[in-house]
Design an enzyme around this catalytic site. Structure first.
Site, PDB file in Angstrom:
ATOM      1  N   CYS A 203       3.784  11.058   4.241  1.00 43.69           N
ATOM      2  CA  CYS A 203       4.776  12.098   4.504  1.00 43.69           C
ATOM      3  C   CYS A 203       4.757  13.146   3.395  1.00 43.69           C
ATOM      4  CB  CYS A 203       6.161  11.486   4.553  1.00 43.69           C
ATOM      5  SG  CYS A 203       6.286  10.111   5.693  1.00 43.69           S
TER       6      CYS A 203
ATOM      7  N   ARG B 174      -2.496  15.354   3.883  1.00 41.87           N
ATOM      8  CA  ARG B 174      -1.994  14.026   3.540  1.00 41.87           C
ATOM      9  C   ARG B 174      -1.925  13.103   4.754  1.00 41.87           C
ATOM     10  NH1 ARG B 174       0.659  13.978  -1.407  1.00 41.87           N
ATOM     11  NH2 ARG B 174       1.893  12.217  -0.746  1.00 41.87           N
TER      12      ARG B 174
ATOM     13  N   TRP C 126       4.737  10.776   8.564  1.00 34.61           N
ATOM     14  CA  TRP C 126       3.727   9.784   8.979  1.00 34.61           C
ATOM     15  C   TRP C 126       4.527   8.564   9.418  1.00 34.61           C
ATOM     16  CZ3 TRP C 126       1.873   4.964   7.086  1.00 34.61           C
ATOM     17  CH2 TRP C 126       0.603   4.593   7.564  1.00 34.61           C
TER      18      TRP C 126
ATOM     19  N   GLY D  26       9.203   7.619   1.767  1.00 32.54           N
ATOM     20  CA  GLY D  26       9.495   6.271   1.266  1.00 32.54           C
ATOM     21  C   GLY D  26      10.140   5.430   2.353  1.00 32.54           C
TER      22      GLY D  26
ATOM     23  N   GLU E 156     -18.581   1.088   0.499  1.00 28.26           N
ATOM     24  CA  GLU E 156     -18.040   2.442   0.553  1.00 28.26           C
ATOM     25  C   GLU E 156     -18.655   3.236   1.702  1.00 28.26           C
ATOM     26  OE1 GLU E 156     -15.551   3.867  -0.501  1.00 28.26           O
ATOM     27  OE2 GLU E 156     -15.985   6.004  -0.414  1.00 28.26           O
TER      28      GLU E 156
ATOM     29  N   LYS F  40     -16.500   4.934   4.675  1.00 26.08           N
ATOM     30  CA  LYS F  40     -16.572   6.373   5.022  1.00 26.08           C
ATOM     31  C   LYS F  40     -16.861   6.542   6.500  1.00 26.08           C
ATOM     32  CE  LYS F  40     -15.022   7.830   2.471  1.00 26.08           C
ATOM     33  NZ  LYS F  40     -14.511   7.377   1.237  1.00 26.08           N
TER      34      LYS F  40
ATOM     35  N   HIS G 232     -25.230 -15.213   6.992  1.00 18.70           N
ATOM     36  CA  HIS G 232     -24.206 -16.267   7.025  1.00 18.70           C
ATOM     37  C   HIS G 232     -23.199 -16.008   8.137  1.00 18.70           C
ATOM     38  CE1 HIS G 232     -25.661 -18.246   3.423  1.00 18.70           C
ATOM     39  NE2 HIS G 232     -25.870 -17.039   2.920  1.00 18.70           N
TER      40      HIS G 232
ATOM     41  N   LYS H  96      -3.384  10.499   3.197  1.00 17.37           N
ATOM     42  CA  LYS H  96      -4.130  10.726   1.968  1.00 17.37           C
ATOM     43  C   LYS H  96      -3.644   9.831   0.843  1.00 17.37           C
ATOM     44  CE  LYS H  96      -7.117  12.577  -0.751  1.00 17.37           C
ATOM     45  NZ  LYS H  96      -8.453  11.955  -0.649  1.00 17.37           N
TER      46      LYS H  96
END
Ligand code: F6R
Length: 613
Positions: free
Chosen positions: A2, A27, A79, A106, A486, A490, A509, A608
């Site tokens: 948010c 964000r 959000w 929050g 990573e 992405k 495995h 974000k």
């Protein structure tokens, strides 16, 4: 997550607020809203979806004269946490009298109990949110002094908040407060801007005040008065923002992500500049703030972070053990904070966070400090909560990272970790010659990255071929293992392809059961120790019909032949090669997502900075 913007000054508040929300779009959010004061009324407009939708709605529902008149307002991008992204759940929320408006980042953890109590007093709620409960609570506490009402309400809430509140009964002020969710106040010339993130402020002023937890401020057009929750005045310094408004623009690139990938040579130069001592073969990292004796006495390095920052930490683990001969561990910050970790004063906890606001990483920092460990941070956002709470640390200086998918922060984090390992290593077993060699390799990182970026057209052509797949596997060994993780992260976050990163040895495995004719396997087969074993794993995949894309070293023709497709990166030290390797995967993911028509800068469901648990 948010975003909050508040404005009080001389300008048309609605336009300032909408522009501010635009700057926070990166964000991640799913609805937006704003409230302005017009004479004695609070006017609210909200909409699910993008800020552009809110802007159109504002224009069609408010007269132009009203927009020009109103010079105070608050706005929000939400959000969704409590309740779906509907208009009713979007912020701002009003109190029972509809004269007080609130925006909130929050989570109010005890909102159910507060709501039940307020309902018992006759309050009606229109949304499913915890925020509306806080708005009503403030209204319930208001006996003619908004500041006091907010203070009294905040004493009753459990959880986290960054808030901005305005009231039609006190049209000359906004009250703002924080606990666990950042608030920055921009001090302009006859105007004051409140935001959850400095990028919404930088177009107005570079003079900012960061609130600390439990600060509550009365903000007018030309003053900021801060107290704590016990009404005791507190002083917070005015800081100068080190970013400019242009940094938050796309600058001709189609997406922020592509811009940030291309910025990496410069970002890395900024990260590295002045931090290598090529005579001594060491690194100069004053932010580590440790004497050589303290460094020599450290018994363990614990790296904590989440997501991409966690992956950078994994590269750091290899670097610390290889270079510095010190036991290193990496831990997901949420796990670290809750598992009662064994820590002591000879443990060196490094919190890694681009934003410096990630809730779990912040909590890990607090836990480590509580236990007496030596704590420092690696943050990109200057003045962020983690940077301030750790007190010591190394800033990345990578510049603002707007794209939700992290790119330049990762490579700068790795560069700093390599320099830290070098510094620590020189106090232990690394010789001057070896130190000089490694420092020179670090120094060359920006040019290595430029060489990968120069292959963008080729990488795009390869990516296009892989863009129709729905699954992909990334494999690697040693320092290439975190690069595989990573790379998979992405790809999945921006292209929505189901991608998994595995240690190359781990594939057989279990996961190898998923390989079918044509399943992409991206093999980190750079020419470093362990490559031959990875090539063995590649053969196992190929035997099951997988299509192999290799990330290989320049000039390694034999390895190239073992691949269906390959991207060659410049040869360098094994640890350093993680950086160009990851850049190749960033570009690959970007182009795959582009060819799939994905919304690259704001992937679905992602935010974000994750300021809730
Ligand atoms: C992935 C990504 C996230 C972040 C994670 C931690 O591209 O951006 O996985 O790395 O949310 O964020 P910071 O580094 O801000 O603590």
């Amino acid at each position: 997550m948010c975003g909050i913007v508040g404005y009080i000054g001389k300008a048309d508040a609605a336009s300032v607020l909408i522009n501010g929300l635009r700057r926070l779009e990166y964000r991640g959010y799913d609805s937006a809203g704003l409230a302005i004061l017009d004479d004695d009324r609070v006017m609210v407009t909200k909409a699910p979806g993008k800020v552009a939708v809110l802007k159109d709605k504002t224009r069609s529902s408010w007269a132009p004269e009203l927009m020009q008149r109103a010079s105070i307002g608050i706005a929000h991008t939400r959000w969704a946490t409590h309740g779906p992204p509907t208009e009713a759940n979007a912020h701002p929320h009003l109190d029972q009298s509809e004269e007080i408006a609130l925006v909130h980042n929050g989570i109010i953890e005890n909102y159910r109990a507060l709501r039940a109590r307020l309902e018992g007093k006759g309050h009606h709620f229109y949304s499913e949110t915890d925020t509306e409960v806080l708005a009503h609570l403030i209204g319930d506490c208001d006996k003619g002094d908004l500041f006091q009402a907010v203070t009294d309400a905040l004493h009753q809430v459990e959880g986290t908040f960054g808030i901005a509140v305005l009231s039609a009964r006190e049209p000359d002020r906004i009250i703002t407060a924080r606990r666990g969710s950042p608030i920055v106040i921009g001090v302009g010339d006859g105007e004051t801007i409140i935001a959850s993130d400095a990028s919404a402020i930088v177009a107005h002023t570079k003079r900012v005040i960061y609130l600390d937890d439990n600060d509550i401020a009365i903000v007018t057009g030309d003053s900021v008065e801060i107290r704590d929750l016990n009404n005791v005045p507190v002083t917070r310094e005015i800081a100068e923002l080190g970013i400019d408004a242009a940094a938050a623009e796309k600058g001709g690139f189609e997406h922020f992500m592509l811009k940030e990938i291309h910025e990496q040579p410069d970002a890395l130069s900024n990260t590295i500049r002045g931090r290598l001592d090529l005579d001594l073969g060491s690194a100069v990292l004053s932010g580590m703030a440790t004497s050589p004796r303290e460094l020599a006495e450290l018994s363990r390095v614990v790296l904590v972070g989440c997501g991409t920052s966690l992956h950078a930490g994994l590269v750091g683990e290899y670097a610390f053990e290889d270079m510095a001969d010190v036991h290193a561990e990496v831990e997901q910050a949420a796990e670290f904070r809750y598992r009662n970790p064994l820590l002591g004063s000879r443990d060196f906890v490094v919190a890694i966070s681009q934003s410096g606001e990630t809730a779990d990483t912040l909590a890990a920092v607090r836990e480590a400090r509580q236990k007496g460990a030596f704590v420092m941070s690696l943050c990109n956002v200057v003045g962020s909560t983690i940077a301030r709470e750790t007190g010591r640390g190394v800033y990345l200086h990578a510049g603002p990272e707007i794209s939700v998918a992290s790119t330049k922060a990762f490579t700068s984090q790795v560069a700093v970790l390599l320099m830290m390992a070098l510094k620590l290593g020189r106090g232990r077993r690394v010789s001057r010659d070896e130190g000089i060699r490694f420092a020179r390799e670090i120094e060359s990182i920006p040019s290595l990255v430029s060489k990968v970026i120069a292959q963008s057209d080729r990488i795009e052509a390869i990516a296009k071929e892989y863009s129709a797949n729905e699954h992909a596997f990334f494999i690697g060994r040693g320092p290439m293992y975190p690069v595989a993780l990573e790379g998979a992260l992405k790809l999945k976050e921006i292209s929505y392809i189901h991608a998994e990163g595995y240690h190359a040895a781990e594939l057989k495995h279990g996961p190898i059961a998923l390989l079918q004719e044509g399943t992409p396997v991206i093999a980190l087969a750079v020419d470093i120790p362990g490559k031959d074993k990875t090539l063995g794993n590649v053969e196992e995949c190929r035997a099951r019909g997988a299509r192999i894309l290799g990330i290989i070293s320049e000039g390694d023709h034999e390895t190239a032949e073992a691949m269906d497709d390959y991207i060659a990166i410049p040869r360098t030290d094994p640890l350093v090669s993680t950086v160009p390797a990851v850049v190749a995967l960033q570009l690959f993911s970007y182009f795959v997502a582009k060819h799939r028509g994905c919304e690259i800068d704001q992937p679905r469901n992602l935010a974000k900075s994750v300021t809730v648990e």
